[in-house]
Design an enzyme around this catalytic site. Structure first.
Site, short mmCIF file in Angstrom:
data_model
loop_
_atom_site.label_atom_id
_atom_site.label_comp_id
_atom_site.label_asym_id
_atom_site.label_seq_id
_atom_site.Cartn_x
_atom_site.Cartn_y
_atom_site.Cartn_z
N LYS A 120 0.84 -1.20 0.00
CA LYS A 120 0.00 0.00 0.00
C LYS A 120 0.88 1.26 0.00
O LYS A 120 0.69 2.16 -0.79
CB LYS A 120 -0.90 -0.03 1.24
N GLY A 128 -4.80 -2.20 5.04
CA GLY A 128 -3.96 -3.31 4.57
C GLY A 128 -4.55 -4.69 4.89
O GLY A 128 -4.66 -5.55 4.03
N ARG A 129 -4.98 -4.88 6.13
CA ARG A 129 -5.44 -6.22 6.53
C ARG A 129 -6.87 -6.51 6.06
O ARG A 129 -7.41 -7.57 6.32
CB ARG A 129 -5.30 -6.41 8.03
N LYS A 174 9.78 -0.11 13.98
CA LYS A 174 10.28 0.15 12.63
C LYS A 174 11.31 1.28 12.66
O LYS A 174 12.35 1.21 12.04
CB LYS A 174 9.12 0.63 11.73
N GLU A 194 10.68 -4.55 4.27
CA GLU A 194 10.81 -5.95 3.85
C GLU A 194 10.49 -6.10 2.37
O GLU A 194 11.22 -6.73 1.60
CB GLU A 194 9.84 -6.85 4.65
N HIS A 252 -2.12 -33.17 18.00
CA HIS A 252 -0.89 -33.86 18.40
C HIS A 252 0.17 -32.88 18.87
O HIS A 252 1.35 -33.22 18.92
CB HIS A 252 -0.38 -34.72 17.23
N GLU A 262 -3.93 -6.90 15.05
CA GLU A 262 -3.50 -5.56 14.58
C GLU A 262 -4.68 -4.59 14.65
O GLU A 262 -4.52 -3.40 14.82
CB GLU A 262 -2.93 -5.65 13.16
O1 F6P Z 1 3.53 -2.71 9.61
C1 F6P Z 1 2.22 -3.12 9.56
C2 F6P Z 1 1.64 -2.90 8.19
O2 F6P Z 1 1.46 -1.54 7.96
C3 F6P Z 1 0.34 -3.66 8.01
O3 F6P Z 1 -0.74 -2.99 8.51
C4 F6P Z 1 0.33 -3.86 6.54
O4 F6P Z 1 -0.57 -4.87 6.16
C5 F6P Z 1 1.76 -4.21 6.28
O5 F6P Z 1 2.50 -3.41 7.18
C6 F6P Z 1 2.24 -3.99 4.88
O6 F6P Z 1 2.13 -2.64 4.52
P1 F6P Z 1 2.27 -2.20 3.01
O7 F6P Z 1 1.15 -2.81 2.25
O8 F6P Z 1 2.20 -0.71 3.02
O9 F6P Z 1 3.59 -2.69 2.50
#
Ligand code: F6P
Length: 544
Positions: free
Chosen positions: A203, A264-265, A503, A209, A381, A350
């Site tokens: 987003k 995002g979620r 972060k 990452e 298990h 979250e």
């Molecule tokens: O760090 C949490 C977060 O902002 C989530 O809410 C989101 O789903 C994820 O990181 C990824 O964010 P983006 O889609 O901006 O890379």
């Protein structure tokens, strides 16, 4: 008014004291007048799903009081505000309109944009699926790599895995989320750049990452002989930040929208679902949306006492706020739903892991339960011992499809039997008298070990079949459950400020790790300083 001063809250507190020692076994006992109808009274259906919540520590009175609590906390008003596009995420000044992404009504908010974008996605997915979209050496796409994390990974990964039985066998979809290079490295070992399409999903398009993995993939393509001009055949983006997408080198027509009014979620239904759409095709993807929409309608129009997300949310409140339970476990008896617990972890924790109300006051009651899980029968298990005999009560959500997604004989009956047996065992337990009968006179010392307290609450969610529609409804069920709980707790489920601090410090520490000079020990606490120093020492050693 404070939550614990509400009339329904006070009434629930008194009611809790009255029934906390009651055993569900007695409520189901044949001599109990209400037993024969208990399952029927506490089972509701909607949007193709059935929720049996009869094995919970609740009576008709409990449900009535919980529903009263929902009314007193304006759950309906919060629900309607979300659907109509009000700013329900005030700390970020945004609406939360994931429901608009699956609405069928042409008057729904953003209907025109949503339809146009879906059409663009479907056309693109079809070209990839039918081999018209070709790589830099003219070969069709055989591998799709979705680069994203959190909501930009968990939703499409879960859906692609769940609907694997409907996916094209011609294309393999991989998901890379972790900044740990092992994640990407393992995928690189299985794919061929000439036939690989990368979907960068972010987003913000700034997530550390995702951007690190995206740049590594970019370099991998360049090393393989692909030229900068040819990269357009291998990289597309899904984002709400077109400037950053272009800066990365992806042309605007290779970008799919995510919009800032979708969290995002909650974004699976947008371009974020592109990898899943490529796997299962746009028709199945439309059915996934249709299933979620059915649940939206159920949530909007069904009376609270028969409303699946409302009931699921309120049961969670009952255990979290009155029994004081800290976690609940999701156990899909479905290998296809293997990634559902991880998806729900982000969705619920979250969203509702907050300590401040919408008015900025600190809460004086617990919010989000710890959500965790694993598919059945594997969980049996591993951690079920604790569920049955540990001193801590953990409510369970069982999810099971009545129809198998495979043709292997004899497996499905065993799967269902195990699921239902666990619910029965957790509820009924085993008394001392029963334990004594089992061991006989010779082994009396074993008796305490084979007593099961029972009275452990479970929900069972039945799907007639796991298909795109029922999956869409199931996901939307938990989305709305999350909103119901947020409404009761008076918190904002659509922001996530809690991820920021770590972060920010991560950026500082990364610089410290790379720096040639020793880091001033007073810059961090002594533990963090020592960890940094120890890592730098190891870097130096491994360079020698
Ligand atoms: O760090 C949490 C977060 O902002 C989530 O809410 C989101 O789903 C994820 O990181 C990824 O964010 P983006 O889609 O901006 O890379």
């Amino acid at each position: 008014m404070r939550l614990n001063s509400l009339p329904a809250w006070s009434a629930l507190s008194i009611h809790y004291e009255l029934i906390r020692h009651a055993h569900m076994r007695d409520w189901f006992a044949p001599e109990n007048d209400t037993a024969p109808t208990r399952a029927e009274r506490f089972t509701v259906s909607g949007s193709g799903l059935t929720l049996d919540f009869s094995k919970n520590r609740v009576t008709d009175k409990t449900i009535a009081l919980l529903v009263q609590l929902a009314r007193e906390t304006s759950v309906q008003r919060r629900r309607d505000a979300m659907f109509s596009g009000e700013i329900v995420n005030p700390t970020e000044g945004r609406a939360a309109l994931h429901t608009a992404l699956r609405a069928s009504d042409a008057n729904a908010p953003y209907a025109v944009q949503v339809k146009a974008e879906r059409k663009k996605m479907a056309a693109f997915a079809e070209r990839v699926r039918n081999g018209q979209w070709i790589g830099y050496t003219g070969k069709p796409i055989q591998y799709v790599v979705n680069i994203g994390i959190g909501g930009s990974d968990l939703g499409p990964k879960m859906v692609t895995h769940a609907l694997h039985h409907l996916a094209t066998p011609k294309i393999r979809i991989h998901y890379v989320s972790n900044i740990d290079g092992v994640d990407l490295q393992r995928v690189l070992e299985q794919i061929d750049p000439e036939q690989t399409l990368v979907i960068i999903v972010s987003k913000t398009f700034t997530t550390l990452e995702t951007m690190t993995n995206a740049h590594s993939l970019h370099d991998w393509f360049m090393r393989s002989g692909c030229t900068s001009d040819q990269l357009a055949r291998h990289f597309v983006a899904v984002s709400a930040n077109p400037q950053e997408v272009v800066r990365f080198g992806i042309a605007p027509n290779n970008m799919f929208e995510m919009w800032d009014w979708v969290g995002g979620r909650y974004s699976l239904w947008s371009g974020v679902g592109l990898s899943a759409m490529i796997a299962i095709g746009s028709k199945h993807f439309d059915r996934l949306l249709a299933g979620a929409h059915l649940m939206d309608e159920h949530f909007r129009r069904t009376p609270l006492a028969h409303n699946l997300p409302v009931l699921l949310g309120l049961l969670g409140i009952w255990y979290r706020n009155f029994f004081g339970l800290q976690s609940y476990v999701v156990v899909p008896y479905s290998e296809a739903l293997h990634f559902l617990p991880a998806y729900l972890q982000q969705l619920e924790m979250e969203s509702n892991g907050k300590s401040v109300t919408l008015d900025g006051n600190f809460v004086d009651y617990p919010t989000s339960a710890v959500t965790w899980g694993e598919s059945g029968t594997n969980g049996q298990h591993a951690f079920f011992q604790m569920l049955h005999q540990g001193p801590t009560i953990v409510p369970v959500d069982f999810i099971v499809s009545l129809t198998p997604e495979h043709r292997l004989r004899g497996h499905h009956e065993k799967l269902l039997a195990n699921c239902f047996a666990q619910g029965e065992a957790l509820m009924v337990g085993r008394t001392q008298a029963q334990a004594e009968c089992i061991v006989g006179l010779g082994q009396a010392e074993l008796v305490p070990h084979i007593i099961f307290p029972g009275n452990r609450p479970t929900n069972t969610i039945l799907l007639d079949e796991l298909n795109p529609q029922s999956l869409g409804a199931l996901i939307a069920l938990y989305e709305h459950k999350t909103l119901v709980q947020a409404a009761v707790w008076n918190i904002n489920p659509f922001d996530q400020w809690g991820v920021e601090l770590g972060k920010m410090l991560g950026q500082v520490i990364e610089k410290d790790l790379i720096a040639a000079e020793t880091v001033n020990p007073s810059k961090h606490d002594s533990s963090t300083s020592a960890l940094i120093a120890r890592s730098k020492l190891q870097f130096t050693r491994s360079k020698k």
